[in-house]
Design a protein around this motif. Structure first.
Motif, PDB file in Angstrom:
ATOM      1  N   ARG A 253       0.835  -1.205   0.000  1.00  0.00           N
ATOM      2  CA  ARG A 253       0.000   0.000   0.000  1.00  0.00           C
ATOM      3  C   ARG A 253       0.870   1.256   0.000  1.00  0.00           C
ATOM      4  N   GLN A 254       1.862   1.277   0.865  1.00  0.00           N
ATOM      5  CA  GLN A 254       2.752   2.438   0.930  1.00  0.00           C
ATOM      6  C   GLN A 254       3.595   2.546  -0.335  1.00  0.00           C
ATOM      7  N   TYR A 255       4.082   1.408  -0.799  1.00  0.00           N
ATOM      8  CA  TYR A 255       4.923   1.379  -2.003  1.00  0.00           C
ATOM      9  C   TYR A 255       4.153   1.914  -3.214  1.00  0.00           C
ATOM     10  N   ALA A 256       2.943   1.414  -3.432  1.00  0.00           N
ATOM     11  CA  ALA A 256       2.147   1.852  -4.576  1.00  0.00           C
ATOM     12  C   ALA A 256       1.795   3.330  -4.466  1.00  0.00           C
ATOM     13  N   GLY A 257       1.532   3.785  -3.255  1.00  0.00           N
ATOM     14  CA  GLY A 257       1.170   5.182  -3.062  1.00  0.00           C
ATOM     15  C   GLY A 257       2.298   6.146  -3.332  1.00  0.00           C
ATOM     16  N   SER A 258       3.533   5.664  -3.338  1.00  0.00           N
ATOM     17  CA  SER A 258       4.697   6.520  -3.588  1.00  0.00           C
ATOM     18  C   SER A 258       5.145   6.500  -5.042  1.00  0.00           C
ATOM     19  N   SER A 259       4.458   5.734  -5.895  1.00  0.00           N
ATOM     20  CA  SER A 259       4.863   5.646  -7.304  1.00  0.00           C
ATOM     21  C   SER A 259       4.496   6.935  -8.041  1.00  0.00           C
ATOM     22  N   ASP A 308      11.284  -3.737  -8.388  1.00  0.00           N
ATOM     23  CA  ASP A 308      11.079  -2.443  -7.748  1.00  0.00           C
ATOM     24  C   ASP A 308      11.089  -1.358  -8.816  1.00  0.00           C
ATOM     25  N   TYR A 309      10.099  -0.450  -8.782  1.00  0.00           N
ATOM     26  CA  TYR A 309      10.027   0.573  -9.831  1.00  0.00           C
ATOM     27  C   TYR A 309      11.170   1.575  -9.762  1.00  0.00           C
ATOM     28  N   ARG A 310      11.978   1.518  -8.719  1.00  0.00           N
ATOM     29  CA  ARG A 310      13.133   2.414  -8.658  1.00  0.00           C
ATOM     30  C   ARG A 310      14.251   1.969  -9.602  1.00  0.00           C
ATOM     31  N   ILE A 311      14.191   0.740 -10.098  1.00  0.00           N
ATOM     32  CA  ILE A 311      15.099   0.297 -11.152  1.00  0.00           C
ATOM     33  C   ILE A 311      14.711   1.033 -12.432  1.00  0.00           C
ATOM     34  N   SER A 312      15.680   1.575 -13.142  1.00  0.00           N
ATOM     35  CA  SER A 312      15.412   2.577 -14.179  1.00  0.00           C
ATOM     36  C   SER A 312      14.461   2.127 -15.271  1.00  0.00           C
ATOM     37  N   LYS A 329      12.086  -8.000  -4.954  1.00  0.00           N
ATOM     38  CA  LYS A 329      13.238  -8.624  -5.599  1.00  0.00           C
ATOM     39  C   LYS A 329      14.549  -8.072  -5.021  1.00  0.00           C
ATOM     40  N   ARG A 330      15.545  -8.934  -4.859  1.00  0.00           N
ATOM     41  CA  ARG A 330      16.883  -8.662  -4.330  1.00  0.00           C
ATOM     42  C   ARG A 330      16.951  -8.675  -2.801  1.00  0.00           C
ATOM     43  N   SER A 331      15.849  -8.881  -2.138  1.00  0.00           N
ATOM     44  CA  SER A 331      15.852  -8.898  -0.685  1.00  0.00           C
ATOM     45  C   SER A 331      15.581 -10.307  -0.170  1.00  0.00           C
ATOM     46  N   LEU A 332      16.217 -10.651   0.951  1.00  0.00           N
ATOM     47  CA  LEU A 332      15.978 -11.941   1.580  1.00  0.00           C
ATOM     48  C   LEU A 332      14.754 -11.936   2.496  1.00  0.00           C
ATOM     49  N   TYR A 333      14.113 -10.788   2.672  1.00  0.00           N
ATOM     50  CA  TYR A 333      12.835 -10.796   3.357  1.00  0.00           C
ATOM     51  C   TYR A 333      11.805 -11.535   2.490  1.00  0.00           C
ATOM     52  N   GLU A 334      10.668 -11.866   3.102  1.00  0.00           N
ATOM     53  CA  GLU A 334       9.696 -12.749   2.449  1.00  0.00           C
ATOM     54  C   GLU A 334       9.275 -12.270   1.060  1.00  0.00           C
ATOM     55  N   GLY A 335       9.112 -10.967   0.874  1.00  0.00           N
ATOM     56  CA  GLY A 335       8.647 -10.463  -0.417  1.00  0.00           C
ATOM     57  C   GLY A 335       9.593 -10.732  -1.565  1.00  0.00           C
ATOM     58  N   ALA A 412      17.344  -2.697  -3.886  1.00  0.00           N
ATOM     59  CA  ALA A 412      16.761  -1.448  -4.377  1.00  0.00           C
ATOM     60  C   ALA A 412      15.722  -0.907  -3.403  1.00  0.00           C
ATOM     61  N   GLY A 413      15.598   0.406  -3.372  1.00  0.00           N
ATOM     62  CA  GLY A 413      14.466   1.024  -2.721  1.00  0.00           C
ATOM     63  C   GLY A 413      14.556   1.177  -1.218  1.00  0.00           C
ATOM     64  N   ASN A 414      13.431   0.971  -0.567  1.00  0.00           N
ATOM     65  CA  ASN A 414      13.217   1.220   0.844  1.00  0.00           C
ATOM     66  C   ASN A 414      14.323   0.612   1.719  1.00  0.00           C
TER      67      ASN A 414
END
Length: 478
Positions: A253-259, A308-312, A329-335, A412-414
């Motif tokens: 929700r937060q991620y989409a709202g910041s796009s 992640d949309y922060r990738i160009s 993507k690129r994170s070892l957290y669940e997502g 990438a990102g947050n």
């Protein structure tokens, strides 16, 4: 006379003949044990599809995936399924070899050879490694690979045929090519359809013999990896979509709202995924028409979490949803690691089941498929995964081996998406730690899948045990 009987009769006659071989004997043993023939296998691996992107899985508020919904109704969904890496090349290595990719020094995606060397990586997966297609081929299967490869390309790279694959048309590879954006404006949008065409052509080559010889196919899509450019027809389906970030849970929700342009980005992403779903539906329908669906195991999943949309180049491809889970993507957290997973084998895999308890991972794929196919896995393979064929066919049990991950590069990102560099999942616990033992984070995944509450301070004995486990595993890597 049904297909199972005719195929088994063929195997028996071959086994009784003077030229009977070990592969035929293995197939015959499976036919006797299962009361039928070893399954055909189609492995559909999507590219950067998030856990929450198929409509059925995360309850996506917009994306329509009627054919994957159908696959789920006719099979079992596994909601705790993991890849071996949060990016593509090492993830694919895990599926193909049952080895954690770091054992092959595959730490990130295969790029140009200079960049591979800078990362301490080879330029391709060693073709001497035992692979699932190679083991199945030795057991009497016809093997094909259509779509993305990304296990090594460029000058000197082995073709897919050097990994036990009979027929291939691929991208990010050497060998026969499926096509490219340079040749066709909407190539990526239409690429899943091309893969379906090649898969059908490959399977049909066995029709003259009554489909008696089993087949294995890797159908590895390009969608929804960047760059996304759906066809006008695909975009028209979502013309009136009016999306709202509030429709998503948790981190998404937060991620989409910041796009920058959420509505436009989501329309493009949704159109691409629905287009892929439509192409796959044509394959499912064809299997039904040919009478092959009942004895074909379809295994569907993704190589890692959403981009992640922060990738160009990923403004649109970065609209994938990890569901409620942390990071991408690129994170070892669940997502970054947990992906949607569906298995369908009519009459053997329970229909309409959602398995929320079993924990599966990519390195389980090789021993599991070999078990179902009656293909021997030599001890020299030293598989990191375990045979979960009993779980696929309906049994509920804890896994017997922990799962390990390593990620050496940036995320990438947050900043909240950046965990320590090593992780281990054992039972309900998932521990993160750096190679020097610092920065421990511990989560109870069934209770806290969003990884919001680090309980390391409350469970010091669990932290100590899992830290020893993952650091000892790290010592075994090259």
């Amino acid at each position: 006379m049904n297909e199972h009987f005719t195929r088994r009769a063929f195997l028996k006659s071959a086994a009784l003949g003077a030229a009977a071989t070990l592969p035929v004997a293995r197939l015959l043993a499976v036919a006797d044990a299962a009361g039928g023939a070893p399954p055909n296998i189609i492995f559909i691996l999507t590219d950067d599809l998030g856990w929450g992107d198929p409509h059925l899985f995360g309850g996506h508020p917009y994306i329509k995936t009627p054919n994957l919904d159908r696959l789920a109704r006719e099979g079992t969904c596994f909601t705790q399924s993991y890849t071996s890496s949060p990016v593509c090349s090492p993830s694919r290595c895990g599926f193909m070899t049952s080895h954690y990719p770091a054992r092959h020094k595959i730490h990130g995606h295969f790029a140009d050879h200079a960049q591979n060397q800078q990362r301490g990586m080879p330029n391709w997966l060693d073709p001497r490694a035992a692979t699932l297609p190679g083991l199945l081929k030795k057991a009497g299967y016809r093997t094909g690979h259509f779509g993305k490869w990304h296990l090594g390309h460029g000058q000197g790279a082995p073709a897919p045929t050097e990994y036990g694959i009979d027929v291939s048309k691929t991208v990010n590879s050497t060998g026969p090519q499926l096509g490219s954006e340079k040749e066709q404006e909407y190539f990526r949008a239409r690429s899943t359809g091309l893969m379906v065409d090649e898969t059908i052509k490959f399977i049909e080559a066995g029709k003259g013999a009554g489909y008696k010889k089993p087949f294995y196919v890797n159908l590895w899509t390009l969608v929804p990896h960047a760059l996304l450019k759906p066809t006008p027809e695909e975009l028209a389906f979502y013309r009136d979509l009016d999306p709202d970030p509030k429709d998503f849970p948790s981190y998404m929700r937060q991620y989409a709202g910041s796009s920058k342009n959420f509505k436009s980005q989501m329309k493009v992403f949704a159109a691409a995924v629905t287009g892929m779903d439509k192409a796959l539906g044509r394959l499912f329908d064809w299997l039904d028409k040919e009478g092959l669906a009942d004895n074909t195991l379809i295994f569907f999943t993704s190589d890692n979490g959403p981009e992640d949309y922060r990738i160009s180049n990923a403004a649109n491809a970065g609209m994938g949803s990890p569901g409620p889970f942390r990071a991408r993507k690129r994170s070892l957290y669940e997502g970054g690691l947990r992906t949607s997973c569906i298995a369908r084998w009519k009459g053997r895999v329970p229909a309409g089941k959602v398995d929320k308890d079993s924990v599966l991972t990519a390195v389980d794929f090789l021993p599991t498929m070999c078990s179902l196919a009656g293909a021997a896995v030599p001890e020299s393979v030293k598989a990191d995964g375990e045979n979960v064929s009993d779980i696929l066919t309906g049994k509920s049990r804890p896994r017997t081996r922990p799962i390990f991950w390593e990620w050496r590069f940036g995320v990438a990102g947050n900043k909240n998406y950046h965990p320590p560099k090593l992780a281990v999942r054992d039972g309900k616990w998932k521990l993160f730690v750096n190679p020097d033992g610092s920065s421990a984070e511990l989560y109870d995944i069934p209770a806290d899948g969003e990884e919001r509450k680090n309980v390391a301070a409350e469970h010091e004995e669990v932290v100590a045990r899992l830290k020893t486990l993952v650091l000892e595993w790290k010592k075994t890597l090259p």
